[in-house]
Design a protein around this motif. Structure first.
Motif, PDB file in Angstrom:
ATOM      1  N   TYR A  87      -1.919  -5.149 -15.438  1.00  0.00           N
ATOM      2  CA  TYR A  87      -0.868  -4.590 -14.591  1.00  0.00           C
ATOM      3  C   TYR A  87       0.493  -5.189 -14.935  1.00  0.00           C
ATOM      4  O   TYR A  87       1.520  -4.510 -14.835  1.00  0.00           O
ATOM      5  CB  TYR A  87      -1.214  -4.806 -13.119  1.00  0.00           C
ATOM      6  N   LEU A 157       3.053   2.763  -5.229  1.00  0.00           N
ATOM      7  CA  LEU A 157       2.090   2.573  -6.314  1.00  0.00           C
ATOM      8  C   LEU A 157       0.928   1.779  -5.741  1.00  0.00           C
ATOM      9  O   LEU A 157       1.069   0.592  -5.451  1.00  0.00           O
ATOM     10  CB  LEU A 157       2.755   1.810  -7.462  1.00  0.00           C
ATOM     11  N   MET A 170      -3.577   4.743  -7.453  1.00  0.00           N
ATOM     12  CA  MET A 170      -4.502   4.073  -8.346  1.00  0.00           C
ATOM     13  C   MET A 170      -5.758   3.761  -7.544  1.00  0.00           C
ATOM     14  O   MET A 170      -5.780   2.826  -6.751  1.00  0.00           O
ATOM     15  CB  MET A 170      -3.880   2.801  -8.915  1.00  0.00           C
ATOM     16  N   ASP A 171      -6.768   4.575  -7.713  1.00  0.00           N
ATOM     17  CA  ASP A 171      -7.965   4.495  -6.893  1.00  0.00           C
ATOM     18  C   ASP A 171      -8.860   3.352  -7.351  1.00  0.00           C
ATOM     19  O   ASP A 171      -9.679   3.506  -8.260  1.00  0.00           O
ATOM     20  CB  ASP A 171      -8.707   5.829  -6.945  1.00  0.00           C
ATOM     21  N   GLN A 172      -8.714   2.208  -6.701  1.00  0.00           N
ATOM     22  CA  GLN A 172      -9.511   1.041  -7.070  1.00  0.00           C
ATOM     23  C   GLN A 172     -10.985   1.214  -6.683  1.00  0.00           C
ATOM     24  O   GLN A 172     -11.855   0.534  -7.232  1.00  0.00           O
ATOM     25  CB  GLN A 172      -8.938  -0.208  -6.388  1.00  0.00           C
ATOM     26  N   ILE A 296      -9.882   0.396 -17.550  1.00  0.00           N
ATOM     27  CA  ILE A 296      -8.999   1.127 -16.639  1.00  0.00           C
ATOM     28  C   ILE A 296      -7.940   1.839 -17.461  1.00  0.00           C
ATOM     29  O   ILE A 296      -7.173   1.201 -18.198  1.00  0.00           O
ATOM     30  CB  ILE A 296      -8.358   0.179 -15.620  1.00  0.00           C
ATOM     31  N   MET A 298      -4.637   3.686 -17.575  1.00  0.00           N
ATOM     32  CA  MET A 298      -3.427   3.854 -16.779  1.00  0.00           C
ATOM     33  C   MET A 298      -2.395   4.651 -17.561  1.00  0.00           C
ATOM     34  O   MET A 298      -2.451   4.713 -18.792  1.00  0.00           O
ATOM     35  CB  MET A 298      -2.861   2.484 -16.409  1.00  0.00           C
ATOM     36  N   ASP A 323      -2.530  11.233  -9.049  1.00  0.00           N
ATOM     37  CA  ASP A 323      -3.616  10.308  -9.354  1.00  0.00           C
ATOM     38  C   ASP A 323      -3.413   9.785 -10.769  1.00  0.00           C
ATOM     39  O   ASP A 323      -3.457  10.538 -11.740  1.00  0.00           O
ATOM     40  CB  ASP A 323      -4.963  11.017  -9.215  1.00  0.00           C
ATOM     41  N   LEU A 324      -3.195   8.471 -10.863  1.00  0.00           N
ATOM     42  CA  LEU A 324      -2.741   7.888 -12.122  1.00  0.00           C
ATOM     43  C   LEU A 324      -3.820   7.159 -12.911  1.00  0.00           C
ATOM     44  O   LEU A 324      -3.581   6.785 -14.045  1.00  0.00           O
ATOM     45  CB  LEU A 324      -1.613   6.883 -11.846  1.00  0.00           C
ATOM     46  N   MET A 325      -4.953   6.919 -12.318  1.00  0.00           N
ATOM     47  CA  MET A 325      -5.872   5.987 -12.954  1.00  0.00           C
ATOM     48  C   MET A 325      -7.253   6.600 -13.125  1.00  0.00           C
ATOM     49  O   MET A 325      -7.738   7.311 -12.252  1.00  0.00           O
ATOM     50  CB  MET A 325      -5.976   4.717 -12.105  1.00  0.00           C
TER      51      MET A 325
END
Length: 335
Positions: A87, A157, A170-172, A296, A298, A323-325
């Motif tokens: 990150y 974010l 960013m769906d963890q 991941i 990104m 949805d970025l991830m």
């Protein structure tokens, strides 16, 4: 008269630059503000820049903002939690990309501020955009406060969206689900999930734990652990009593720390305990056994900077949620 009592040198103005370069003040403004709508020859541009350099002149940001009706400041609250190399690299790339688009990125230390306090503090700088990393929970009222102060875009974010803001989600949860699904596919059902004890990481760790718990066939136990050798050693020492056969260790850094502690305790990886990380750091591939991980995917900093620019120029033209991830499990030796 002593040296210390002399009057300070006057601050150079655009008029001084214009006189030295032999051009109009308008030309100085066009050149130093990189105006693209006006055609100015390269020799003239060079003369203006050289004159400004000689005089030590820089444009006045506040005056420029008044003329334009808004600033070019993108406010980025600084992270006060250890967000990790993946990150950090992403945020550095984002800042470079915003600078190339002629925005000024201002990092703001917001440690200890509530949503209301942060919104008021950020609004004082009159940013044209705010990118909130999700560590401070914003409300629709906070977003409205920022927009009344001139922010054309408020961008969050993180894992959740905020009414009125553009949400870059960013769906963890998916990270935890991918890790647990991989371990189940490898025959491991009793899975420990490391929950970092460091303050602030629950933004990432809570949804990762929830994702693991949602996986069919997985029996999940949360395992609090600090990022220290002592905490990892304590967990490894009681591992045999837990009845677990695998661990998703939050990310690669915690996984590598815990894997070393397992080996010091005489536990074999993966024969006695399978170990899974996340982030796909290079050093995980250099370990022996090589670390299985969740890669991941990104967006690039350029992509996100472009989206920020579009949100500033045409706030109503882009969707409020992106949805970025994406996440994918990478099998290596440790599982």
């Amino acid at each position: 008269m002593s040296q210390s009592s002399k009057s300070p040198s006057p601050v150079p103005t655009s008029a001084d630059v214009a006189r030295l370069a032999g051009v109009s003040r308008a030309t100085v403004s066009y050149v130093l503000n990189n105006a693209e709508a006006v055609r100015i020859s390269e020799p003239t541009r060079r003369k203006v820049r050289e004159a400004a350099e000689e005089l030590g002149y820089v444009p006045h940001a506040a005056a420029r903002s008044l003329r334009a009706g808004h600033t070019r400041i993108v406010l980025l609250p600084t992270s006060h939690v250890p967000i990790g190399p993946l990150y950090s690299a992403f945020l550095n790339e984002l800042q470079w990309a915003l600078r190339r688009l002629d925005y000024t990125v201002v990092q703001y230390g917001s440690l200890g501020l509530t949503g209301d306090e942060a919104a008021r503090a950020w609004a004082e700088l009159r940013p044209v955009a705010v990118i909130s990393l999700g560590e401070i929970t914003l409300s629709a009222h906070n977003v409205a406060t920022l927009k009344r102060a001139g922010a054309r875009a408020v961008i969050t974010l993180g894992p959740v969206s905020v009414p009125g803001a553009h949400a870059l989600v960013m769906d963890q949860t998916e990270v935890g689900a991918r890790a647990a699904a991989h371990l189940v596919e490898r025959g491991h059902r009793r899975i420990g999930v490391v929950v970092p004890e460091e303050e602030g990481l629950e933004l990432f760790s809570a949804p990762r734990l929830a994702g693991a718990r949602s996986t069919a066939g997985a029996e999940v136990e949360a395992l609090p652990m600090a990022y220290t050798e002592e905490s990892a050693a304590a967990l490894a020492a009681r591992w045999s009593s837990l009845g677990l056969d695998a661990v998703f260790a939050y990310n690669d850094e915690y996984a590598m720390l815990l894997m070393r502690a397992f080996q010091d305790e005489g536990l074999r990886v993966p024969e006695d305990v399978a170990v899974m990380g996340a982030d796909d750091l290079l050093i995980g591939r250099l370990l022996r056994p090589r670390l299985s991980t969740v890669q991941i995917k990104m967006p690039t900093g350029d992509h996100l900077a472009s989206l920020v620019d579009r949100a500033v120029r045409e706030p109503s033209e882009i969707a409020e949620r992106h949805d970025l991830m994406a996440a994918v499990a990478i099998r290596r030796d440790s599982t």
